[in-house]
Design a protein around this motif. Structure first.
Motif, mmCIF file in Angstrom:
data_model
loop_
_atom_site.group_PDB
_atom_site.id
_atom_site.type_symbol
_atom_site.label_atom_id
_atom_site.label_comp_id
_atom_site.label_asym_id
_atom_site.label_seq_id
_atom_site.Cartn_x
_atom_site.Cartn_y
_atom_site.Cartn_z
ATOM 1 N N ALA A 227 0.840 -1.203 0.000
ATOM 2 C CA ALA A 227 0.000 0.000 0.000
ATOM 3 C C ALA A 227 0.874 1.252 0.000
ATOM 4 O O ALA A 227 0.578 2.233 -0.702
ATOM 5 C CB ALA A 227 -0.922 -0.012 1.217
ATOM 6 N N TRP A 228 1.953 1.204 0.756
ATOM 7 C CA TRP A 228 2.877 2.345 0.796
ATOM 8 C C TRP A 228 3.509 2.579 -0.575
ATOM 9 O O TRP A 228 3.625 3.723 -1.024
ATOM 10 C CB TRP A 228 3.957 2.066 1.843
ATOM 11 N N LYS A 229 3.893 1.507 -1.259
ATOM 12 C CA LYS A 229 4.470 1.640 -2.595
ATOM 13 C C LYS A 229 3.462 2.251 -3.564
ATOM 14 O O LYS A 229 3.809 3.111 -4.388
ATOM 15 C CB LYS A 229 4.927 0.273 -3.110
ATOM 16 N N TRP A 230 2.211 1.803 -3.469
ATOM 17 C CA TRP A 230 1.156 2.320 -4.363
ATOM 18 C C TRP A 230 0.996 3.825 -4.172
ATOM 19 O O TRP A 230 0.935 4.588 -5.140
ATOM 20 C CB TRP A 230 -0.152 1.607 -4.069
ATOM 21 N N LEU A 231 0.924 4.261 -2.916
ATOM 22 C CA LEU A 231 0.706 5.677 -2.624
ATOM 23 C C LEU A 231 1.946 6.512 -2.937
ATOM 24 O O LEU A 231 1.826 7.656 -3.384
ATOM 25 C CB LEU A 231 0.310 5.843 -1.156
#
Length: 330
Positions: A227-231
């Motif tokens: 999720a952190w990579k996506w954001l």
């Protein structure tokens, strides 16, 4: 009972005053005035025919659009009203109509922040399409109508961000773009769901300083690295207050200004084209008038909403102790 007979029973004066009278009210009027019971279907057909008699048919209204546009420009000097049509089989087919009143344009330039929100809503009725709106932010954090346009049915050319982003990049290459965080979250949760991640995303969006933003992003990384990579792939300058350009003095994360306008015109969206456009014009006129009436009544040098923000910040700042770090730095 025939349709013509039923239509004759409906009080045309009432419909002329309010073409949105609901079916139940019309049924009760016929029962009270004529002691007759009519079905909902008969009322629907009679109401439709009565509206055509009062307002004209859809085809008649489209045929009068250019006259309407000229009247708008005559009554509002300097306004921009553009109609685009397409020739099909020797006939001009309506595609879209754009309206920007001179007063709205000038007051936006004179007294609003350099922020424009854009959004669209669907047009109902037999000829579907969309109403696109552009709204600004006035000096009291209120919605300020700038321009609106009725366009053909949704296509890639007008389809939300698919057409909006390339259009802005082409026409306004130096403009700074912000994302509607609710839309960002809707895309985010399609592959990264969960209440904890939702709170972390919004916390990062609301962070007002770089250290706070970095801390919230680190919390998300600990919670879910994917999720952190996506954001992280989405530039923070488009969705987090901590990265916003301070020149615009606006920390809005939602597009509520446009959405409030869309809600206000919901009754116009299922009307025939001229009725729809005229209701929007009246709404814009009333909003401009109410704004001019309200401003002289302000008790302070800034609007009441801004005053509340300042007072809250003053209260928060009272708990801080300034310490000199270097010349002009604390």
């Amino acid at each position: 009972m025939s349709l013509e007979h039923t239509c004759g029973r409906i009080d045309k004066l009432k419909l002329k005053r309010d073409t949105d009278l609901d079916v139940k009210s019309l049924q009760e009027d016929v029962l009270e005035d004529y002691c007759m019971i009519v079905t909902r279907h008969q009322i629907y057909r009679a109401k439709k025919r009565a509206k055509v008699m009062i307002e004209g048919s859809y085809i008649e209204q489209y045929a009068r659009l250019r006259d309407y546009a000229e009247e708008l420009k005559k009554a509002n000097k300097g306004s921009t009203v553009v109609i685009k049509t397409e020739q099909v089989g020797g006939q001009a087919i309506f595609l879209r109509m754009y309206v920007c009143f001179a007063g709205c344009r000038q007051e936006f330039l004179d007294g609003c922040r350099p922020i424009i929100g854009v959004d669209g809503c669907n047009v109902k009725g037999p000829y579907p399409g969309q109403i696109l709106t552009a709204d600004g932010v006035d000096d009291n954090n209120g919605s300020f109508p700038i321009a609106y346009e009725v366009v053909e049915i949704e296509s890639k050319q007008f389809d939300k961000q698919k057409g909006l982003i390339p259009a802005i990049e082409t026409l306004l290459p130096t403009a700074k773009r912000r994302m509607y965080v609710r839309h960002l979250y809707n895309n985010f949760r399609s592959s990264h769901s969960g209440l904890a991640l939702k709170h972390l995303l919004w916390a990062a969006a609301r962070a007002t300083t770089m250290p706070w933003w970095e801390a919230k992003m680190e919390n998300m990384k600990q919670e879910d690295e994917e999720a952190w990579k996506w954001l992280s792939q989405r530039p923070a300058k488009n969705w987090s207050i901590s990265h916003f350009n301070t020149r615009f003095k606006c920390d809005l994360l939602l597009n509520n200004l446009c959405e409030s306008f869309n809600s206000a015109i919901i009754d116009a969206r299922d009307q025939s084209i001229l009725t729809c456009l005229e209701r929007i014009r009246v709404l814009v006129m009333l909003r401009m008038t109410n704004r001019r009436v309200a401003c002289p009544k302000w008790k302070h040098s800034v609007g009441p909403r801004i005053f509340k923000i300042i007072e809250k910040n003053k209260l928060d700042a009272s708990t801080c102790i300034p310490r000199l770090a270097s010349l002009q730095t604390y």
